[in-house]
Design an enzyme around this catalytic site. Structure first.
Site, PDB file in Angstrom:
ATOM      1  N   HIS A 121      89.250   8.670 -23.726  1.00 39.27           N
ATOM      2  CA  HIS A 121      89.944   7.119 -23.401  1.00 39.27           C
ATOM      3  C   HIS A 121      88.403   6.515 -22.964  1.00 39.27           C
ATOM      4  O   HIS A 121      87.411   6.912 -22.641  1.00 39.27           O
ATOM      5  CB  HIS A 121      90.462   7.401 -22.185  1.00 39.27           C
ATOM      6  CG  HIS A 121      90.739   6.204 -21.492  1.00 39.27           C
ATOM      7  ND1 HIS A 121      91.147   4.982 -21.931  1.00 39.27           N
ATOM      8  CD2 HIS A 121      90.602   5.920 -19.973  1.00 39.27           C
ATOM      9  CE1 HIS A 121      91.153   3.935 -21.099  1.00 39.27           C
ATOM     10  NE2 HIS A 121      90.956   4.505 -19.995  1.00 39.27           N
ATOM     11  N   CYS A 145      95.852   4.585 -17.879  1.00 38.09           N
ATOM     12  CA  CYS A 145      95.101   4.814 -19.135  1.00 38.09           C
ATOM     13  C   CYS A 145      95.226   6.316 -19.497  1.00 38.09           C
ATOM     14  O   CYS A 145      94.736   6.666 -20.773  1.00 38.09           O
ATOM     15  CB  CYS A 145      93.509   4.637 -18.606  1.00 38.09           C
ATOM     16  SG  CYS A 145      93.316   3.113 -18.036  1.00 38.09           S
ATOM     17  N   ASN A 180      87.931  -1.271 -22.565  1.00 39.61           N
ATOM     18  CA  ASN A 180      89.122  -0.317 -22.100  1.00 39.61           C
ATOM     19  C   ASN A 180      90.502  -1.038 -22.626  1.00 39.61           C
ATOM     20  O   ASN A 180      90.760  -1.873 -21.726  1.00 39.61           O
ATOM     21  CB  ASN A 180      89.021  -0.015 -20.588  1.00 39.61           C
ATOM     22  CG  ASN A 180      89.582   0.744 -20.051  1.00 39.61           C
ATOM     23  OD1 ASN A 180      90.852   1.306 -20.675  1.00 39.61           O
ATOM     24  ND2 ASN A 180      89.656   1.167 -18.850  1.00 39.61           N
TER      25      ASN A 180
HETATM   26  N1  ACO Z   1      78.262  -8.210 -13.537  1.00 45.46           N
HETATM   27  C1  ACO Z   1      77.333  -8.259 -12.446  1.00 45.46           C
HETATM   28  N2  ACO Z   1      77.189  -7.372 -11.500  1.00 45.46           N
HETATM   29  C2  ACO Z   1      78.325  -6.908 -11.204  1.00 45.46           C
HETATM   30  C3  ACO Z   1      79.518  -6.714 -12.008  1.00 45.46           C
HETATM   31  C4  ACO Z   1      79.632  -7.545 -13.070  1.00 45.46           C
HETATM   32  N3  ACO Z   1      80.682  -7.680 -14.035  1.00 45.46           N
HETATM   33  N4  ACO Z   1      80.385  -5.931 -11.270  1.00 45.46           N
HETATM   34  C5  ACO Z   1      79.923  -5.542 -10.215  1.00 45.46           C
HETATM   35  N5  ACO Z   1      78.814  -5.921 -10.097  1.00 45.46           N
HETATM   36  C6  ACO Z   1      77.678  -5.546  -8.987  1.00 45.46           C
HETATM   37  C7  ACO Z   1      78.378  -5.198  -7.764  1.00 45.46           C
HETATM   38  O1  ACO Z   1      78.589  -6.288  -7.031  1.00 45.46           O
HETATM   39  C8  ACO Z   1      77.182  -4.478  -7.064  1.00 45.46           C
HETATM   40  O2  ACO Z   1      76.246  -5.523  -6.591  1.00 45.46           O
HETATM   41  P1  ACO Z   1      75.571  -4.929  -5.218  1.00 45.46           P
HETATM   42  O3  ACO Z   1      74.682  -3.901  -5.255  1.00 45.46           O
HETATM   43  O4  ACO Z   1      74.988  -6.178  -4.662  1.00 45.46           O
HETATM   44  O5  ACO Z   1      76.753  -4.657  -4.189  1.00 45.46           O
HETATM   45  C9  ACO Z   1      76.402  -3.703  -8.353  1.00 45.46           C
HETATM   46  O6  ACO Z   1      76.730  -4.386  -9.430  1.00 45.46           O
HETATM   47  C10 ACO Z   1      76.898  -2.190  -8.437  1.00 45.46           C
HETATM   48  O7  ACO Z   1      78.175  -2.193  -8.437  1.00 45.46           O
HETATM   49  P2  ACO Z   1      78.943  -0.521  -8.654  1.00 45.46           P
HETATM   50  O8  ACO Z   1      80.256  -0.684  -8.762  1.00 45.46           O
HETATM   51  O9  ACO Z   1      78.257   0.378  -7.773  1.00 45.46           O
HETATM   52  O10 ACO Z   1      78.352  -0.508 -10.273  1.00 45.46           O
HETATM   53  P3  ACO Z   1      78.676   0.722 -11.254  1.00 45.46           P
HETATM   54  O11 ACO Z   1      77.297   1.384 -11.730  1.00 45.46           O
HETATM   55  O12 ACO Z   1      79.581   1.765 -10.512  1.00 45.46           O
HETATM   56  O13 ACO Z   1      79.403   0.061 -12.544  1.00 45.46           O
HETATM   57  C11 ACO Z   1      81.654   0.104 -13.251  1.00 45.46           C
HETATM   58  C12 ACO Z   1      80.678  -0.338 -12.224  1.00 45.46           C
HETATM   59  C13 ACO Z   1      81.486  -0.314 -14.483  1.00 45.46           C
HETATM   60  C14 ACO Z   1      83.158  -0.286 -12.843  1.00 45.46           C
HETATM   61  C15 ACO Z   1      81.854   1.604 -13.106  1.00 45.46           C
HETATM   62  O14 ACO Z   1      81.871   2.059 -11.733  1.00 45.46           O
HETATM   63  C16 ACO Z   1      82.900   2.421 -13.971  1.00 45.46           C
HETATM   64  O15 ACO Z   1      83.033   2.035 -14.958  1.00 45.46           O
HETATM   65  N6  ACO Z   1      84.057   3.051 -13.070  1.00 45.46           N
HETATM   66  C17 ACO Z   1      84.897   3.700 -13.779  1.00 45.46           C
HETATM   67  C18 ACO Z   1      86.220   2.820 -14.491  1.00 45.46           C
HETATM   68  C19 ACO Z   1      87.244   3.777 -14.831  1.00 45.46           C
HETATM   69  O16 ACO Z   1      86.756   4.650 -15.449  1.00 45.46           O
HETATM   70  N7  ACO Z   1      88.378   3.315 -14.910  1.00 45.46           N
HETATM   71  C20 ACO Z   1      89.557   4.189 -14.912  1.00 45.46           C
HETATM   72  C21 ACO Z   1      90.317   3.736 -16.068  1.00 45.46           C
HETATM   73  S1  ACO Z   1      90.975   2.402 -16.067  1.00 45.46           S
HETATM   74  C22 ACO Z   1      92.683   2.344 -15.718  1.00 45.46           C
HETATM   75  O17 ACO Z   1      93.132   3.511 -15.366  1.00 45.46           O
HETATM   76  C23 ACO Z   1      93.454   1.205 -15.487  1.00 45.46           C
END
Ligand code: ACO
Length: 323
Positions: free
Chosen positions: A250, A114, A280
């Protein structure tokens, strides 16, 4: 005489097919509400079966060339930032070169996930500054949908396909009207590879693999590293980061963008935000957002614009320019 690398045109392309959060909720255990609340994403574009990354890149490149008033013959360097190349080799840039009919100069890909577009822009500028090339097409293009595990709700809801392109031209400083690339900051910490990677590859599994991510750990790293990169380019240029006109991030997660805005004391209305409609798009998201800002009249020639990216590697970086 010293020269400046000026963006003389930009172009965007998004595939026709749209996948909404509600569509996704029929495939995996998720909901429109969860995705919007946690990421800001409403929908994403998905490439057609016959559409390859090079096809998306070519459409964006054609639009950028048109905006710059240039033809493919004027281009002597093509750099494509992508994680989803058409083939293992040759580079997607070589395929784009052939499809555009631009046979002169160099063409190669850059892989920094990214952050790829920031790496590509910075690389192109070095060749122009050295006088080795005159006009570059810098493209971010992805068919990220092809490396998603569509049964993994923690990743498949986040990404989309698309392409964005800049025509970057070397101009004598006197002709640049104060416009052009100013500086950039590129970083990688390979020790953090486990946070975000693809579980396949030519020399390991002979497959393309699927995206694996410890999203919450990436999230925790993001705001600090992105802000540090942005502060570095601003300080290096001798400006207060708050004096920028536009912040083009980004588009990984709206909450990360808001976190950066808060940490750096920027204003929400300085941000070009496209995440809701595109998700994204990895290396494509920065030029897509920049082009949106130009197309809707927000980014004007001479405006001070700060771009940032962060992705697998982990890689991260920022670039400062005058539009
Ligand atoms: N729908 C419903 N529930 C979900 C989903 C979904 N799509 N995905 C995860 N959950 C659940 C999890 O299972 C978890 O459940 P649990 O509490 O029962 O275990 C709960 O939601 C919380 O999960 P987290 O991973 O802690 O959620 P978070 O608030 O961190 O959000 C997210 C997840 C959106 C992925 C976030 O962490 C994020 O955006 N991270 C950064 C991503 C990023 O910047 N990537 C870099 C660029 S990409 C690249 O380089 C290719």
């Amino acid at each position: 005489m010293s020269s400046k690398a000026v963006i003389t045109g930009c172009g965007a392309y998004l595939p026709e097919t749209i996948l909404t959060n509600t569509d996704l909720a029929k495939k995996v255990d998720t909901s429109d509400e969860w995705i919007r609340e946690r990421t800001g994403i409403r929908q994403r574009h998905i490439a057609g079966e016959d559409e390859k990354t090079s096809d998306l890149a070519v459409e964006a490149a054609k639009a950028a060339l048109k905006a710059a008033g240039r033809s493919p013959d004027d281009i002597d360097m093509i750099i494509v930032a992508t994680t989803t190349p058409d083939l293992t080799f040759p580079s997607t840039a070589a395929i784009v070169q052939a499809k555009l009919g631009a046979a002169a100069g160099a063409a190669f890909d850059i892989q920094a996930v990214c952050t790829g577009f920031i790496y590509a822009l910075s690389t192109a500028e070095k060749f122009l500054a050295a006088g080795q090339h005159k006009r570059a097409l810098v493209i971010g293009a992805e068919t990220f949908s092809r490396i998603l595990d569509w049964t993994d709700r923690t990743t498949c809801v986040l990404f989309g396909d698309g392409a964005g392109a800049f025509v970057l031209e070397a101009k004598d400083e006197a002709d640049a009207d104060g416009r052009g690339y100013i500086n950039s900051y590129l970083r990688c910490d390979g020790r953090l590879v486990d946070l975000l990677y693809v579980d396949g590859g030519v020399s390991s599994t002979q497959t393309a693999g699927h995206v694996r991510m410890q999203g919450n750990k990436v999230f925790r790293e993001a705001v600090t590293r992105i802000s540090q990169a942005m502060e570095w380019v601003a300080a290096d240029a001798g400006i207060d980061v708050r004096s920028i006109d536009w912040f083009v991030p980004h588009q990984a997660n709206e909450r990360i963008i808001k976190g950066v805005v808060k940490k750096l004391d920027l204003a929400e209305n300085q941000v070009i935000n496209t995440i809701g409609g595109q998700g994204n798009t990895s290396a494509a998201s920065i030029p897509l957002a920049y082009c949106q800002g130009v197309a809707d009249g927000r980014i004007k020639p001479g405006d001070l614009v700060l771009l940032e990216g962060m992705g697998g590697g982990l890689t991260w970086g920022a670039a400062l320019l005058r539009a």
